[in-house]
Design an enzyme around this catalytic site. Structure first.
Site, PDB file in Angstrom:
ATOM      1  N   LYS A 266       6.327  -0.990 -11.020  1.00 43.36           N
ATOM      2  CA  LYS A 266       5.295  -0.045 -11.843  1.00 43.36           C
ATOM      3  C   LYS A 266       3.655   0.342 -11.449  1.00 43.36           C
ATOM      4  O   LYS A 266       3.036   1.139 -11.570  1.00 43.36           O
ATOM      5  CB  LYS A 266       5.114  -0.577 -13.422  1.00 43.36           C
ATOM      6  N   ARG A 267       3.059  -0.879 -11.075  1.00 41.88           N
ATOM      7  CA  ARG A 267       1.722  -1.050 -10.745  1.00 41.88           C
ATOM      8  C   ARG A 267       1.496   0.103  -9.461  1.00 41.88           C
ATOM      9  O   ARG A 267       0.417   0.372  -9.442  1.00 41.88           O
ATOM     10  CB  ARG A 267       1.613  -2.344 -10.014  1.00 41.88           C
TER      11      ARG A 267
END
Length: 502
Positions: A266-267
């Site tokens: 997600k980062r």
RNA sequence: GGCCCCAUCGUCUAACGGUUAGGACGCGAGGUUUUCAACCUCGAAAUCGGAGUUCGAUUCUCCGUGGGGUCACCA
């Protein structure tokens, strides 16, 4: 439940293969995972086979309510269709592993009876202890001989209600050779394997057992999954052998890496497929893009659904792990938006704007207005969600006049008075234009003539008008926009801009 | 660390012993132009290193290096 294949008309890799997508309902599927589904579907359909969805809900602790629905929604959004699945059933039902527990238990009994598996009563603490000891002695970790209990005793303790797991009795010696469609034979020393768990103490199977039992029971011919499963491949091979089942073919796909290297998370901006949908990506974009990373076909870059359906072959996928290329994804989406049929674009633009326009704009939006705006922006946006910022001024009867610095650029720098006077002139002239002549070409002619009269370059004059009318330095084509906004509002905005500069 | 997998422009990929190593994104230059896009033309940019095998290696073999995966009662 149907039994295996008959000899005639045998299913093979390229003849009516059966492939499955087996997600765990633990959250929204991410790109790497969904790519697996897409590829399996494409390969199955290319060769006239079946694509099956099976829910692997064997980990109760990680289960997430509603996840199953979102997984199927993701597939539907992409246009992936399945022949059998939890929602539609099929010949091999049920397609939810928690509904198949009896089948796993039968298999465990079989293994126990053949002394190919054993009950293990070790506590987690004891297992940790064993691992620590192995580590300290620099021995390969892995639970092998944690406990050695006579089968009768084990059965008695189990009957008495004691908690246990069932482990596979992995051979101590020898080599297990398993085949990957893309990599060929891979061999593993059995001594590096462990007595892996087949049945958990809650009575649910582990992935290893469920995979072998179900993929055999469902006549799956080609198992596709992520590369992370290669290390478990010998376990599965051994299990198939222990049951006397034919092993399916396997294709392990490489992982998708993040732009900086490492796992895509997600980062790194990795999103679930449904989030891409919300963010204004088109399904055809994602379908194309997913296949473009990890697979290629000659010089071709753009692949329609039907292209893929006729060209994709699992044995052509790339071995090296690919990096997720956001830029290319964005470019692709712009390309597909531009290629959209006009009417289709109008429809999705309307839907998108109803979502994105300020709440005070009354819904539903005027279809005719959308139709006139659509062609102005279709080739100017990359994401459907880009639209609102470009066209919101069409719905604002009152825009806040931009600050002077938005007008006073280039030619107009430090010349507010001049700019103001020019705009006033523009306002007057436009106001004189008869309502019946309020159209793109008349407006254009008027403004170009005016620019000439004032000894201005067209761009210099239009820059002021653009900012005044649209409130933006960058906008859809000006003359068309002015026609759509309408004479009254245009003149009003220009006059307001003029006085704001004086 | 053990085991396993992988390696072509910055990125995604094509080539399946013989090509000036191709295409796409991105990047740069130019054109078009009312802004921004779009569009058109051109350009820079790669076979990880070392040994073999071969008349000939991106391609086959081995070693090294680098990257990744995996070592759970998660999948």
């Amino acid at each position: 439940m149907p039994v295996g294949n008959s000899d005639q008309n045998k299913r093979t890799l390229t003849n009516r293969p059966r492939l499955r997508y087996a997600p765990s309902p633990t959250g929204d599927p991410h790109v790497g995972n969904i790519r697996q589904a897409v590829w399996s579907w494409l390969h199955a359909k290319r060769y006239g086979g079946d694509f099956i969805v099976r829910l692997e809900d064997t980990d109760q602790s990680r289960a997430q309510p509603g996840a199953d629905k979102r997984i199927l929604d993701s597939l539907r959004w992409l246009g992936v269709e399945w022949d059998e699945g939890p929602d539609i059933g099929g010949e091999y039902a049920p397609y939810i592993q928690s509904h198949r527990l009896d089948l796993y238990h039968d298999h465990i009994k079989m293994l126990l009876k053949n002394d190919a598996a054993r009950r293990c009563f070790c506590s987690p603490e004891r297992l940790t202890e064993i691992r620590e000891e192995q580590q300290a002695n620099k021995l390969p970790p892995g639970i092998r001989d944690c406990c050695d209990i006579a089968p009768e005793d084990a059965e008695a303790r189990a009957a008495a209600g004691e908690s246990y797991v069932v482990r596979f009795k992995t051979p101590r010696e020898g080599t297990t050779v398993a085949t990957d469609l893309l990599r060929g034979d891979i061999s593993f020393e059995n001594s590096t394997l462990d007595d892996f768990v087949l049945l958990k103490s809650d009575g649910f199977p582990t992935y290893h057992l469920a995979h072998v039992v179900d993929d055999h029971a469902m006549d799956i011919t080609l198992v596709t999954r992520g590369e992370e499963w290669i290390s478990s491949l010998p376990r599965h091979a051994l299990l198939f052998d222990a049951f006397g089942y034919d092993r399916p073919e396997y294709a392990h796909a490489s992982v998708i890496k993040a732009p900086g290297g490492g796992k895509l998370s997600k980062r790194d901006g990795a999103k679930s497929i449904l989030e891409y949908a919300e963010d204004g990506y088109l399904p055809e974009t994602l379908l194309n893009f997913l296949c473009l990373t990890g697979w290629g076909h000659g010089d071709q870059t753009l692949f329609s659904r039907s292209d893929l359906l006729s060209l994709f072959d699992m044995s052509d996928i790339t071995l090296a792990s690919a990096t997720f290329d956001h830029d290319k994804l964005a470019w692709l989406n712009g390309t597909y938006i531009r290629a959209l049929d006009e009417n289709v674009f109008v429809t999705s633009l309307k839907r998108q704007l109803e979502l994105d326009l300020p709440v005070d704009v009354p819904r539903p939006l005027d279809e005719a207005l959308i139709e006139s705006i659509a062609p102005l922006i279709q080739e100017r946006i990359t994401l459907m969600t880009d639209a609102v910022a470009l066209v919101d001024f069409f719905w604002q009867s009152k825009i806040s006049t931009p600050p002077p610095e938005d007008f006073l650029v280039k030619k107009w720098r430090d010349r507010a008075q001049e700019a103001s006077a020019t705009l006033e002139r523009v306002g007057t002239r436009l106001n004189d234009l008869p309502d019946s002549s309020w159209n793109t070409s008349e407006i254009e002619a008027l403004l170009r003539n005016l620019a000439e009269e004032l000894s201005l370059k067209a761009g210099e004059l239009l820059s002021l008008v653009r900012t005044a009318v649209t409130g933006k330095r960058i906008s859809p084509p000006l003359f068309e926009s002015m026609e759509i906004v309408g004479k009254g509002l245009v003149v009003e905005r220009i006059n307001e801009a003029s006085s704001s500069l004086s």
